[in-house]
Design a protein around this motif. Structure first.
Motif: not given
Length: 85
Positions: A10-15, A27-30, A77-78, A80-85
């Motif tokens: 969360t709170n990512v400044k530099d994707i 693997e990271i999701r935001i 559950a969370l 699976n709701m978030l899109p991959p980077l």
């Protein structure tokens, strides 16, 4: 060891930098909500660790299959709701 690691940030400044830190096992999701989380949570085996990431760092590890399973279900559950980077 080749153990896969999934991170919800969360709170990512530099994707771009975050994308560069991914590799074959990470693997990271935001979570787009920019509310900073004050605690890092890790789930492994039958343990859940909580570590504060603010000024006064405090950590605790709970070792219980039911608690770990509940947190794993919530995380998945969370995730699976978030899109991959």
């Amino acid at each position: 060891l080749g153990v896969k690691k999934h991170i919800i940030a969360t709170n990512v400044k530099d994707i771009t930098a975050l994308k560069a830190s991914q590799d074959d096992i990470t693997e990271i999701r935001i979570l787009v909500d920019n509310s900073p989380l004050g605690t890092a949570v890790e789930i492994y085996d039958k343990r859940v660790s909580f570590i504060t990431i603010q000024t006064n760092q405090i950590g605790i590890i709970l070792e219980d299959e039911s608690i770990a399973s509940t947190h794993r279900i919530l995380f998945d559950a969370l995730w699976n709701m978030l899109p991959p980077l």
